[in-house]
Design a protein around this motif. Structure first.
Motif, mmCIF file in Angstrom:
data_model
loop_
_atom_site.group_PDB
_atom_site.id
_atom_site.type_symbol
_atom_site.label_atom_id
_atom_site.label_comp_id
_atom_site.label_asym_id
_atom_site.label_seq_id
_atom_site.Cartn_x
_atom_site.Cartn_y
_atom_site.Cartn_z
ATOM 1 N N LEU A 39 0.834 -1.203 0.000
ATOM 2 C CA LEU A 39 0.000 0.000 0.000
ATOM 3 C C LEU A 39 0.868 1.252 0.000
ATOM 4 C CD1 LEU A 39 -2.685 -1.127 2.600
ATOM 5 C CD2 LEU A 39 -3.095 -0.703 0.165
ATOM 6 N N HIS A 40 1.913 1.237 0.819
ATOM 7 C CA HIS A 40 2.849 2.354 0.894
ATOM 8 C C HIS A 40 3.510 2.596 -0.472
ATOM 9 C CE1 HIS A 40 5.896 4.847 3.086
ATOM 10 N NE2 HIS A 40 6.595 4.522 2.005
ATOM 11 N N ASN A 41 3.968 1.521 -1.102
ATOM 12 C CA ASN A 41 4.627 1.645 -2.408
ATOM 13 C C ASN A 41 3.673 2.146 -3.489
ATOM 14 O OD1 ASN A 41 7.079 0.836 -1.384
ATOM 15 N ND2 ASN A 41 6.781 -1.304 -1.912
ATOM 16 N N LYS A 46 1.467 6.778 -6.848
ATOM 17 C CA LYS A 46 0.382 7.756 -6.999
ATOM 18 C C LYS A 46 0.908 9.174 -6.796
ATOM 19 C CE LYS A 46 -3.351 5.148 -7.553
ATOM 20 N NZ LYS A 46 -4.458 5.373 -8.462
ATOM 21 N N TYR A 47 1.791 9.334 -5.828
ATOM 22 C CA TYR A 47 2.397 10.650 -5.589
ATOM 23 C C TYR A 47 3.197 11.086 -6.822
ATOM 24 C CZ TYR A 47 5.244 14.336 -3.548
ATOM 25 O OH TYR A 47 5.863 15.538 -3.309
ATOM 26 N N ASP A 48 3.963 10.172 -7.398
ATOM 27 C CA ASP A 48 4.740 10.482 -8.594
ATOM 28 C C ASP A 48 3.844 10.896 -9.761
ATOM 29 O OD1 ASP A 48 7.108 9.938 -7.273
ATOM 30 O OD2 ASP A 48 7.344 7.939 -8.152
ATOM 31 N N LEU A 52 -2.462 13.206 -5.652
ATOM 32 C CA LEU A 52 -2.173 13.418 -4.233
ATOM 33 C C LEU A 52 -3.247 12.828 -3.335
ATOM 34 C CD1 LEU A 52 -0.707 17.029 -4.410
ATOM 35 C CD2 LEU A 52 0.458 14.817 -4.626
ATOM 36 N N GLN A 53 -4.509 12.887 -3.747
ATOM 37 C CA GLN A 53 -5.584 12.294 -2.960
ATOM 38 C C GLN A 53 -5.427 10.773 -2.907
ATOM 39 O OE1 GLN A 53 -7.821 13.783 -1.037
ATOM 40 N NE2 GLN A 53 -8.634 11.808 -0.404
ATOM 41 N N GLY A 54 -5.118 10.166 -4.055
ATOM 42 C CA GLY A 54 -4.905 8.714 -4.089
ATOM 43 C C GLY A 54 -3.721 8.304 -3.238
ATOM 44 N N ALA A 55 -2.646 9.089 -3.298
ATOM 45 C CA ALA A 55 -1.463 8.800 -2.483
ATOM 46 C C ALA A 55 -1.811 8.891 -1.007
ATOM 47 C CB ALA A 55 -0.333 9.765 -2.827
ATOM 48 N N ARG A 56 -2.520 9.942 -0.639
ATOM 49 C CA ARG A 56 -2.903 10.126 0.771
ATOM 50 C C ARG A 56 -3.752 8.965 1.283
ATOM 51 N NH1 ARG A 56 -7.302 14.149 2.596
ATOM 52 N NH2 ARG A 56 -7.460 13.555 4.759
ATOM 53 N N LEU A 83 4.606 8.005 7.857
ATOM 54 C CA LEU A 83 4.304 9.353 8.365
ATOM 55 C C LEU A 83 5.097 10.405 7.580
ATOM 56 C CD1 LEU A 83 4.315 8.728 12.215
ATOM 57 C CD2 LEU A 83 2.344 9.409 10.815
ATOM 58 N N HIS A 84 6.337 10.104 7.283
ATOM 59 C CA HIS A 84 7.168 11.007 6.501
ATOM 60 C C HIS A 84 6.529 11.279 5.129
ATOM 61 C CE1 HIS A 84 10.702 12.741 4.573
ATOM 62 N NE2 HIS A 84 10.486 11.881 3.578
ATOM 63 N N ASN A 85 6.110 10.220 4.448
ATOM 64 C CA ASN A 85 5.525 10.405 3.124
ATOM 65 C C ASN A 85 4.191 11.134 3.177
ATOM 66 O OD1 ASN A 85 7.758 9.115 2.181
ATOM 67 N ND2 ASN A 85 6.663 7.516 1.100
ATOM 68 N N LEU A 86 3.447 10.961 4.235
ATOM 69 C CA LEU A 86 2.214 11.733 4.402
ATOM 70 C C LEU A 86 2.521 13.221 4.570
ATOM 71 C CD1 LEU A 86 -0.022 9.479 6.653
ATOM 72 C CD2 LEU A 86 -0.718 10.537 4.495
#
Length: 88
Positions: A39-41, A46-48, A52-56, A83-86
């Motif tokens: 999920l994190h990966n 998604k962030y890339d 941003l909503q999907g990544a969050r 937490l860092h990526n959030l």
């Protein structure tokens, strides 16, 4: 590989397939660090893609799952990474 070469749609396809396989092995509602890692990966990809909503949403799912495994107030580098990526 696909993320580094910017073939992000293919990266999502493989991460989704991985997530489906892990959920079939561990169970759809299972909480474990292996599923949380995927999920994190997916959140990273998604962030890339600037989704941003999907990544969050994916980071939040990963964080919730990690906290259910390690404990809500656990000091853990795996939790810290999400937490860092959030926070980015």
């Amino acid at each position: 590989y696909f993320r580094v070469t910017f073939d992000l749609q293919t990266a999502i396809k493989w991460h989704d397939a991985t997530l489906d396989m892990k959920r079939s092995v561990y169970g759809l509602d299972a909480a474990n660090t292996d599923i949380a890692s995927t999920l994190h990966n997916l959140g990273i990809v998604k962030y890339d893609l600037r989704d941003l909503q999907g990544a969050r949403e994916l980071y939040t799912q990963a964080l919730d799952m990690k906290r259910s495994v390690y404990g809500l107030d656990a000091a853990n580098t795996d939790i810290a990474s999400t937490l860092h990526n959030l926070g980015i």
